[in-house]
Design an enzyme around this catalytic site. Structure first.
Site, PDB file in Angstrom:
ATOM      1  N   LYS A  13       0.831  -1.215   0.000  1.00  0.00           N
ATOM      2  CA  LYS A  13       0.000   0.000   0.000  1.00  0.00           C
ATOM      3  C   LYS A  13       0.859   1.258   0.000  1.00  0.00           C
ATOM      4  O   LYS A  13       0.574   2.206  -0.726  1.00  0.00           O
ATOM      5  CB  LYS A  13      -0.929   0.016   1.218  1.00  0.00           C
ATOM      6  CG  LYS A  13      -1.942  -1.103   1.282  1.00  0.00           C
ATOM      7  CD  LYS A  13      -2.914  -0.917   2.420  1.00  0.00           C
ATOM      8  CE  LYS A  13      -2.253  -0.868   3.778  1.00  0.00           C
ATOM      9  NZ  LYS A  13      -1.552  -2.128   4.140  1.00  0.00           N
ATOM     10  N   ARG A  87     -10.409   1.694  10.004  1.00  0.00           N
ATOM     11  CA  ARG A  87     -10.151   0.289  10.330  1.00  0.00           C
ATOM     12  C   ARG A  87     -11.401  -0.404  10.874  1.00  0.00           C
ATOM     13  O   ARG A  87     -11.424  -1.624  10.986  1.00  0.00           O
ATOM     14  CB  ARG A  87      -9.024   0.180  11.361  1.00  0.00           C
ATOM     15  CG  ARG A  87      -7.658   0.623  10.860  1.00  0.00           C
ATOM     16  CD  ARG A  87      -6.619   0.457  11.949  1.00  0.00           C
ATOM     17  NE  ARG A  87      -5.320   1.001  11.556  1.00  0.00           N
ATOM     18  CZ  ARG A  87      -4.360   0.317  10.966  1.00  0.00           C
ATOM     19  NH1 ARG A  87      -4.568  -0.959  10.689  1.00  0.00           N
ATOM     20  NH2 ARG A  87      -3.204   0.866  10.659  1.00  0.00           N
ATOM     21  N   ARG A 126      12.002  -9.175   3.610  1.00  0.00           N
ATOM     22  CA  ARG A 126      12.084  -7.721   3.429  1.00  0.00           C
ATOM     23  C   ARG A 126      13.116  -7.081   4.363  1.00  0.00           C
ATOM     24  O   ARG A 126      13.272  -7.466   5.505  1.00  0.00           O
ATOM     25  CB  ARG A 126      10.704  -7.103   3.701  1.00  0.00           C
ATOM     26  CG  ARG A 126      10.637  -5.600   3.492  1.00  0.00           C
ATOM     27  CD  ARG A 126       9.203  -5.098   3.558  1.00  0.00           C
ATOM     28  NE  ARG A 126       8.601  -5.282   4.865  1.00  0.00           N
ATOM     29  CZ  ARG A 126       7.367  -4.895   5.165  1.00  0.00           C
ATOM     30  NH1 ARG A 126       6.610  -4.335   4.229  1.00  0.00           N
ATOM     31  NH2 ARG A 126       6.869  -5.080   6.383  1.00  0.00           N
ATOM     32  N   ARG A 160      12.441  -5.385  10.360  1.00  0.00           N
ATOM     33  CA  ARG A 160      11.481  -5.258  11.446  1.00  0.00           C
ATOM     34  C   ARG A 160      11.484  -6.524  12.291  1.00  0.00           C
ATOM     35  O   ARG A 160      11.504  -7.633  11.765  1.00  0.00           O
ATOM     36  CB  ARG A 160      10.066  -5.029  10.888  1.00  0.00           C
ATOM     37  CG  ARG A 160       9.813  -3.604  10.466  1.00  0.00           C
ATOM     38  CD  ARG A 160       8.425  -3.416   9.921  1.00  0.00           C
ATOM     39  NE  ARG A 160       7.370  -3.879  10.818  1.00  0.00           N
ATOM     40  CZ  ARG A 160       6.114  -3.442  10.764  1.00  0.00           C
ATOM     41  NH1 ARG A 160       5.772  -2.542   9.865  1.00  0.00           N
ATOM     42  NH2 ARG A 160       5.206  -3.916  11.589  1.00  0.00           N
ATOM     43  N   ARG A 171      -0.580 -10.910  12.538  1.00  0.00           N
ATOM     44  CA  ARG A 171      -0.991  -9.593  12.017  1.00  0.00           C
ATOM     45  C   ARG A 171      -2.023  -9.751  10.900  1.00  0.00           C
ATOM     46  O   ARG A 171      -2.963  -8.955  10.800  1.00  0.00           O
ATOM     47  CB  ARG A 171       0.237  -8.824  11.512  1.00  0.00           C
ATOM     48  CG  ARG A 171       1.108  -8.267  12.627  1.00  0.00           C
ATOM     49  CD  ARG A 171       2.538  -8.021  12.183  1.00  0.00           C
ATOM     50  NE  ARG A 171       2.658  -7.057  11.104  1.00  0.00           N
ATOM     51  CZ  ARG A 171       3.741  -6.946  10.335  1.00  0.00           C
ATOM     52  NH1 ARG A 171       4.769  -7.755  10.511  1.00  0.00           N
ATOM     53  NH2 ARG A 171       3.788  -6.038   9.390  1.00  0.00           N
TER      54      ARG A 171
END
Length: 214
Positions: A13, A87, A126, A160, A171
């Protein structure tokens, strides 16, 4: 044109929002960015945000809507991209009321749908540049062999802590639980456009353009 981008963590996104900003002159309204900016701004709203965050409490919907109102009142240009908001159904209703009050419309809700297993593979590979934030991927765009970021030359690689398979699946579950009602909400309103979020950046960009312009 005002749009909402929906998609699970790691769907891309942020990358696609950046392209829309660059190519269409849109303004990205990211909840996280707005809260950080407000906290450091010294404005009345900023002091409220800083106080809430200092106490470790969750920022209320009213505060987020207030921050969005400030942005909408301040500039328009090519329209807004709502990233990370709404959300919940309550937030969706609040956003609809705000847009109506300010004479704005919501033109499209783009859902970037992805295959979960492919997404897990993408995210666990990533990394980002610790200096400029450029995104790399061990599979599709590995860190340069000379150890330096191709964008800024930094040697600082960051990953991360929650970019691992177990954390990511948690998640994803949380995202689907929260977002499923929103998909039905916007589908019923005729605003929802679902695209395949997997593929090369330019491929996904073309799908989003087709959804917005078609």
């Amino acid at each position: 044109m005002n749009i909402i981008l929906l998609g699970p963590p790691g769907a891309g996104k942020g990358t696609q929002a950046h392209i829309l900003v660059e190519e269409r002159g849109m303004t990205q309204l990211s909840t996280g960015d707005m809260l950080r900016e407000a906290k450091d701004s010294g404005t009345e709203m900023g002091k409220v945000v800083a106080d809430v965050m200092a106490r470790g409490e969750l920022v209320t919907d009213e505060i987020v809507i207030g921050l969005i109102r400030e942005k909408i009142d301040g500039e328009n240009g090519g329209g807004f991209i709502f990233d990370g908001f709404p959300r919940t159904l309550a937030q969706a209703d609040a956003l609809a009321e705000l847009l109506a009050e300010t004479g704005q419309t919501l033109d499209a809700v783009v859902e970037m749908r992805v295959d979960d297993e492919a997404l897990v593979q993408r995210i666990t590979a990533r990394s980002t540049c610790g200096n400029c934030g450029a995104v790399y991927n061990d599979i599709t765009k590995p860190w340069p062999e000379d150890g330096k970021c191709a964008n800024c030359g930094s040697t600082e690689v960051k990953r991360r802590a929650d970019d691992n398979e177990e954390s990511l699946k948690q998640r994803l579950m949380e995202y689907y639980k929260k977002t499923s009602p929103l998909l039905g909400y916007y589908y019923a309103k005729g605003d929802l456009e679902t695209i395949d979020g997997l593929g090369e950046i330019d491929e996904v960009k073309a799908r989003i353009a087709s959804a917005l312009d078609g």
